[in-house]
Enzyme design. Structure first.
Site, PDB file in Angstrom:
ATOM      1  N   SER A 167      -5.618   3.391   4.527  1.00 30.51           N
ATOM      2  CA  SER A 167      -5.260   2.430   3.478  1.00 30.51           C
ATOM      3  C   SER A 167      -6.484   1.706   2.923  1.00 30.51           C
ATOM      4  O   SER A 167      -6.449   0.500   2.680  1.00 30.51           O
ATOM      5  CB  SER A 167      -4.229   1.418   4.005  1.00 30.51           C
ATOM      6  OG  SER A 167      -3.312   1.065   3.001  1.00 30.51           O
ATOM      7  N   LYS A 181      -0.130   3.701  -2.675  1.00 35.41           N
ATOM      8  CA  LYS A 181      -1.201   4.711  -2.630  1.00 35.41           C
ATOM      9  C   LYS A 181      -0.654   6.144  -2.633  1.00 35.41           C
ATOM     10  O   LYS A 181      -1.385   7.075  -2.992  1.00 35.41           O
ATOM     11  CB  LYS A 181      -2.090   4.463  -1.414  1.00 35.41           C
ATOM     12  CG  LYS A 181      -2.899   3.163  -1.485  1.00 35.41           C
ATOM     13  CD  LYS A 181      -3.775   2.991  -0.263  1.00 35.41           C
ATOM     14  CE  LYS A 181      -4.709   1.777  -0.384  1.00 35.41           C
ATOM     15  NZ  LYS A 181      -4.035   0.512  -0.058  1.00 35.41           N
ATOM     16  N   LYS A 186       3.048   6.524   5.480  1.00 37.55           N
ATOM     17  CA  LYS A 186       2.253   5.490   4.806  1.00 37.55           C
ATOM     18  C   LYS A 186       2.768   4.120   5.182  1.00 37.55           C
ATOM     19  O   LYS A 186       3.973   3.868   5.192  1.00 37.55           O
ATOM     20  CB  LYS A 186       2.300   5.644   3.278  1.00 37.55           C
ATOM     21  CG  LYS A 186       1.313   4.731   2.553  1.00 37.55           C
ATOM     22  CD  LYS A 186      -0.117   5.163   2.785  1.00 37.55           C
ATOM     23  CE  LYS A 186      -1.129   4.088   2.434  1.00 37.55           C
ATOM     24  NZ  LYS A 186      -1.259   3.042   3.475  1.00 37.55           N
ATOM     25  N   SER A 221       0.786  -1.230   0.000  1.00 39.66           N
ATOM     26  CA  SER A 221       0.000   0.000   0.000  1.00 39.66           C
ATOM     27  C   SER A 221       0.822   1.286   0.000  1.00 39.66           C
ATOM     28  O   SER A 221       0.247   2.381  -0.061  1.00 39.66           O
ATOM     29  CB  SER A 221      -0.950   0.014   1.202  1.00 39.66           C
ATOM     30  OG  SER A 221      -2.014  -0.875   0.992  1.00 39.66           O
TER      31      SER A 221
END
Length: 276
Positions: free
Chosen positions: A119, A65, A226, A62
């Protein structure tokens, strides 16, 4: 002459102080003992404070993203436009679930916030699906953006990071988070601790939390964040933070154990502070 020399020395003090500040974490002794397979820590000038297996290509889950968000924001799309979740947004790769059921509707801004903060996979996929030209065009735009940034060992395969073909290196990700940090909405969204949204007209709010638990730790001053996880990628974490007044970038890839990236981050911080 003596006064001239003194004046010159005094005039150089600010520059010398600045140089000393940027060198605060240079030539550190010892080893932080990290458990992540790849790790990279850079100072605000891009100098390496610590590196471990920084050029190995790995799945990034992820962390993807962040690229999704940059491509969306680069396009100047209407952030207030409503986007509705459809069956096309379900996860057919990992078969993960979501609280955003078919028919859930949120603004593009809220979808972006949920994708970065918690997420949310369907939110990320919906952002790519509603891109002008569709999902394939969006993925092409992701890879073009990576090329423009100079991420030469990276590729992107979907907006959410569910495919193991989303690949990068710690070095390339340092480039990516440096670029992502220039977007105010990305820094805001990725460090927001909680968000309440109302995707259904006749239901109550849904509360979401940030996946980075370090944001709740008063010892950390985090400006971008993140997390990511896949079986193939292990646990991943990228951050920009300020430690002892110095901006640093931290990239941790392929950690095993749910809390290992957070533990590695704390080990890094402790190691850095012990050497100052």
């Amino acid at each position: 002459m003596k006064n001239l020399c003194l004046g010159l020395c005094l005039s150089l003090l600010p520059a010398l102080a600045l140089a000393a500040g940027t060198d605060k974490f240079s030539n550190l002794d010892g080893n932080p003992g990290l458990r992540s397979a790849s790790a990279l820590v850079l100072d605000g000038s891009g100098n390496v404070i610590y590196g471990k297996d920084t050029n190995t290509v790995r799945p990034i889950a992820s962390i993807t993203k962040l690229m999704t968000a940059m491509v969306i924001l680069d396009a100047g799309l209407d952030l207030d436009e409503k986007i509705t979740i459809t069956r096309d947004d379900r996860d057919l790769v990992r078969l993960t679930g979501s609280r955003l059921e078919y028919g859930a509707s949120l603004s593009r801004r809220e979808m972006l916030l949920l994708a970065l903060m918690s997420s949310e996979n369907r939110a990320a996929h919906a952002l790519g699906r509603t891109w002008p030209g569709g999902l394939d065009a969006f993925i092409a735009a992701m890879n073009l953006k990576a090329e423009q940034l100079g991420m030469r060992n990276s590729q992107f395969a979907d907006p959410a990071g569910l495919h193991s073909d989303n690949l990068s290196t710690a070095s390339d990700l340092a480039t990516m988070i440096r670029a992502a940090a220039k977007y105010a909405l990305i820094t805001e969204a990725s460090t927001t601790r909680g968000l309440a949204v109302r995707p259904y007209p006749r239901r109550g709010v849904l509360n979401y939390s940030n996946t980075n638990r370090l944001l709740k730790n008063q010892n950390w001053d985090i400006g971008l964040s993140k997390t990511g996880y896949l079986d193939e990628a292990g646990r991943c974490l990228v951050m920009q933070a300020v430690i002892e007044g110095e901006p640093v970038s931290i990239i941790l890839l392929n950690s095993f154990g749910k809390l290992t990236p957070f533990g590695d981050s704390n080990r890094l911080r402790k190691w850095m502070l012990a050497n100052t």
